[in-house]
Design an enzyme around this catalytic site. Structure first.
Site, PDB file in Angstrom:
ATOM      1  N   TRP A   1     -19.612  -0.775  -3.794  1.00  0.00           N
ATOM      2  CA  TRP A   1     -18.710  -0.001  -4.654  1.00  0.00           C
ATOM      3  C   TRP A   1     -18.723  -0.584  -6.080  1.00  0.00           C
ATOM      4  CZ3 TRP A   1     -13.144   1.645  -2.650  1.00  0.00           C
ATOM      5  CH2 TRP A   1     -12.572   2.537  -3.560  1.00  0.00           C
TER       6      TRP A   1
ATOM      7  N   ARG B   1      -1.621   8.001  -3.858  1.00  0.00           N
ATOM      8  CA  ARG B   1      -2.498   7.053  -3.163  1.00  0.00           C
ATOM      9  C   ARG B   1      -3.790   7.705  -2.678  1.00  0.00           C
ATOM     10  NH1 ARG B   1       0.199   4.428   1.915  1.00  0.00           N
ATOM     11  NH2 ARG B   1      -0.829   6.149   2.988  1.00  0.00           N
ATOM     12  N   ASP B   2      -4.853   6.907  -2.650  1.00  0.00           N
ATOM     13  CA  ASP B   2      -6.156   7.333  -2.116  1.00  0.00           C
ATOM     14  C   ASP B   2      -6.682   8.548  -2.889  1.00  0.00           C
ATOM     15  OD1 ASP B   2      -8.266   6.853  -0.413  1.00  0.00           O
ATOM     16  OD2 ASP B   2      -7.446   7.998   1.264  1.00  0.00           O
TER      17      ASP B   2
ATOM     18  N   GLU C   1      -6.767   0.891  14.756  1.00  0.00           N
ATOM     19  CA  GLU C   1      -6.062   1.915  13.971  1.00  0.00           C
ATOM     20  C   GLU C   1      -7.113   2.748  13.232  1.00  0.00           C
ATOM     21  OE1 GLU C   1      -2.999   0.239  11.492  1.00  0.00           O
ATOM     22  OE2 GLU C   1      -2.004  -0.723  13.190  1.00  0.00           O
TER      23      GLU C   1
ATOM     24  N   SER D   1      -5.988   9.016   3.537  1.00  0.00           N
ATOM     25  CA  SER D   1      -4.861   8.088   3.386  1.00  0.00           C
ATOM     26  C   SER D   1      -3.932   8.479   2.244  1.00  0.00           C
ATOM     27  CB  SER D   1      -5.375   6.658   3.216  1.00  0.00           C
ATOM     28  OG  SER D   1      -5.824   6.162   4.456  1.00  0.00           O
TER      29      SER D   1
ATOM     30  N   TYR E   1       0.831  -1.217   0.000  1.00  0.00           N
ATOM     31  CA  TYR E   1       0.000   0.000   0.000  1.00  0.00           C
ATOM     32  C   TYR E   1       0.863   1.264   0.000  1.00  0.00           C
ATOM     33  CZ  TYR E   1      -4.065   2.883   1.475  1.00  0.00           C
ATOM     34  OH  TYR E   1      -5.091   3.809   1.552  1.00  0.00           O
TER      35      TYR E   1
ATOM     36  N   TRP F   1     -17.266   5.489   5.242  1.00  0.00           N
ATOM     37  CA  TRP F   1     -16.144   4.561   5.446  1.00  0.00           C
ATOM     38  C   TRP F   1     -15.257   4.896   6.633  1.00  0.00           C
ATOM     39  CZ3 TRP F   1     -11.799   7.526   5.266  1.00  0.00           C
ATOM     40  CH2 TRP F   1     -11.842   8.713   4.503  1.00  0.00           C
TER      41      TRP F   1
ATOM     42  N   ASP G   1      -8.262  -0.190  -2.707  1.00  0.00           N
ATOM     43  CA  ASP G   1      -8.996   0.953  -3.285  1.00  0.00           C
ATOM     44  C   ASP G   1      -8.463   1.477  -4.613  1.00  0.00           C
ATOM     45  OD1 ASP G   1     -10.320   0.766  -0.884  1.00  0.00           O
ATOM     46  OD2 ASP G   1      -9.862   2.790  -0.190  1.00  0.00           O
TER      47      ASP G   1
ATOM     48  N   ASP H   1      -9.152   5.274  10.622  1.00  0.00           N
ATOM     49  CA  ASP H   1      -9.315   5.398   9.167  1.00  0.00           C
ATOM     50  C   ASP H   1      -8.969   6.796   8.683  1.00  0.00           C
ATOM     51  OD1 ASP H   1     -10.460   2.773   8.724  1.00  0.00           O
ATOM     52  OD2 ASP H   1     -12.217   3.533   9.765  1.00  0.00           O
TER      53      ASP H   1
HETATM   54  C1  BGC Z   1      -3.803   4.081   6.506  1.00  0.00           C
HETATM   55  C2  BGC Z   1      -2.502   3.351   6.638  1.00  0.00           C
HETATM   56  C3  BGC Z   1      -2.617   2.258   7.695  1.00  0.00           C
HETATM   57  C4  BGC Z   1      -3.801   1.373   7.392  1.00  0.00           C
HETATM   58  C5  BGC Z   1      -4.027   0.346   8.466  1.00  0.00           C
HETATM   59  C6  BGC Z   1      -4.934   3.103   6.240  1.00  0.00           C
HETATM   60  O1  BGC Z   1      -6.151   3.773   6.249  1.00  0.00           O
HETATM   61  O2  BGC Z   1      -3.720   5.031   5.485  1.00  0.00           O
HETATM   62  O3  BGC Z   1      -1.500   4.266   7.006  1.00  0.00           O
HETATM   63  O4  BGC Z   1      -1.454   1.507   7.738  1.00  0.00           O
HETATM   64  O5  BGC Z   1      -4.973   2.128   7.260  1.00  0.00           O
HETATM   65  O6  BGC Z   1      -4.443   0.914   9.649  1.00  0.00           O
END
Ligand code: BGC
Length: 399
Positions: free
Chosen positions: A220, A126-127, A352, A133, A121, A320, A172, A354
């Site tokens: 999606w 990106r994103d 973690e 992200s 990733y 999301w 994505d 989003d």
């Molecule tokens: C983040 C990443 C992270 C991943 C897992 C993504 O949304 O951009 O930095 O490693 O989530 O938590």
């Protein structure tokens, strides 16, 4: 942490001395009992379902986060549940070049009876359809992606031919090229995504690796009009990569919230529901897989069930970001009762974030400020203790 692992090893050893069941006589377990934490003695060649007969390796990075989270809890019952979460095998996201440094420390301890799981990733730009992200590489910087991201990862994997590895490729990215192709940011990223994903597939095509290209989710690419273009997009990149043997299929619901087989489905009453038959992920898999096959790509699925334990939380299907009230879902398993789905997996490491809810941050995305998004939330990928606690409390099945 130590205590946790020794408890697991102790029970594995106890199991070895009990009357062996037919399963325990199988070759993988036999090797694991001989040396519980050792890699396989010979090179691993993955074909068929790579998760079948293997345990899902609990990587050290997530375990460390969860153990630290548990240590700061005062409620001992909650703490005990958190300790169980630390044993769940989740995917390790390699989301920057710097993050490559943790790969070896995780691969070196994967037992022969287990499979390591990582997310690739770091595409340039990106994103492209969101902000939370956005990555370290600017759109167009495909040279850096190849030489400083993919190549070093491949070099590490080549040192561990005796270890089974599953990869989710660039969540994505290709779905965005199907449905957000008119956004300037996605136009700028498009050629780099296609070239980058093809390069990744080609270079990572090692016998001990199984790859799943990300295909968004039912809300999606599951829309009637998106199924075929979605399958064509993925299959074209796959074929441009030379149809690498170790591509097994696609991943769905990564960091998502959709239910596996809820019927008639969470958004089935929406006014536009008639245009989407993929009202749950099982149906999405059943619709997308044959399209992929027709388009010439392997079409087995893995589905992220890490945070889909609770239903009915989102105001809209597309929401999301840190959905409020979510709970951990079904634990990783290759018992899916669905021939098209290799495994239920935990791709997003629950706890973690989003995306940040700080509206002054560069990567603030308005989805993270919606009424159904949990606040306050830190930057994407960083730990949100209160959210983690809620995931445990709302887990289904419970811990
Ligand atoms: C983040 C990443 C992270 C991943 C897992 C993504 O949304 O951009 O930095 O490693 O989530 O938590």
């Amino acid at each position: 942490m130590k205590g946790l692992f020794s408890a697991v090893v102790a029970s594995a050893i106890a199991g070895a001395f009990a009357a062996p069941s037919p399963v325990e006589n199988g070759p993988i377990t036999a090797r694991a009992v001989a040396a519980p934490n050792a890699a396989c003695a010979t090179p691993v060649t993955l074909s068929g379902n790579p998760f079948s007969g293997r345990s899902f390796y609990a990587n050290k990075e997530y375990s460390k986060e969860v153990v630290a989270a548990a240590a700061s809890m005062t409620d001992s019952a909650l703490q005990a549940k958190a300790s169980k979460v630390a044993q769940v095998g989740t995917f390790l996201w390699i989301d920057t070049r710097a993050r490559i440094s943790v790969i070896e420390d995780n691969l070196k301890d994967v037992p022969c009876d287990s499979i390591a799981q990582l997310v690739i990733y770091d595409l340039p730009g990106r994103d492209c359809a969101a902000k939370a992200s956005n990555g370290e590489l600017a759109a167009g910087d495909i040279a850096t992606y190849k030489s400083e991201y993919i190549d070093p990862i491949v070099a590490i994997f080549k040192k561990y031919p005796n270890t089974a590895i599953a990869l989710v490729i660039e969540p994505d990215s290709l779905p965005n090229l199907v449905t957000n192709k008119d956004l300037q940011t996605c136009k700028d990223s498009a050629s780099g995504y296609r070239e980058g994903v093809a390069y990744a597939l080609k270079q990572l095509n090692l016998p001990n690796i199984a790859m799943y290209i990300d295909a968004g989710h039912g809300g999606w690419l599951g829309w009637n009009d998106n199924l075929k273009p979605g399958a064509t997009e993925l299959a074209t990149v796959y074929k441009n990569a030379g149809s690498p043997k170790q591509v097994r299929g696609f991943s769905t619901n990564v960091a998502g919230w959709n239910q596996w087989d809820l019927s008639p489905g969470e958004f089935s009453k929406a006014t536009d529901a008639q245009y989407n038959k993929a009202q749950n992920e099982k149906t999405y898999v059943s619709l997308f897989s044959p399209q992929l096959k027709t388009a010439g790509m392997p079409s087995q699925a893995i589905v992220d069930t890490g945070r889909n334990g609770v239903t009915g939380l989102r105001l809209e299907w597309g929401d999301w970001c840190n959905v409020k009230g979510a709970g951990f879902g079904v634990r990783p398993t290759s018992s899916t009762s669905d021939t098209l789905t290799d495994a239920f997996v935990w791709v997003k490491p629950g706890g973690e974030s989003d995306g940040t809810s700080d509206s002054s941050a560069t990567r603030y995305d308005s989805y993270c400020g919606k009424d159904d998004a949990y606040k306050p939330a830190p930057e994407a990928g960083t730990w949100n203790q209160d959210y983690f606690v809620a995931l445990i409390q709302n887990a289904k099945p419970a811990f």
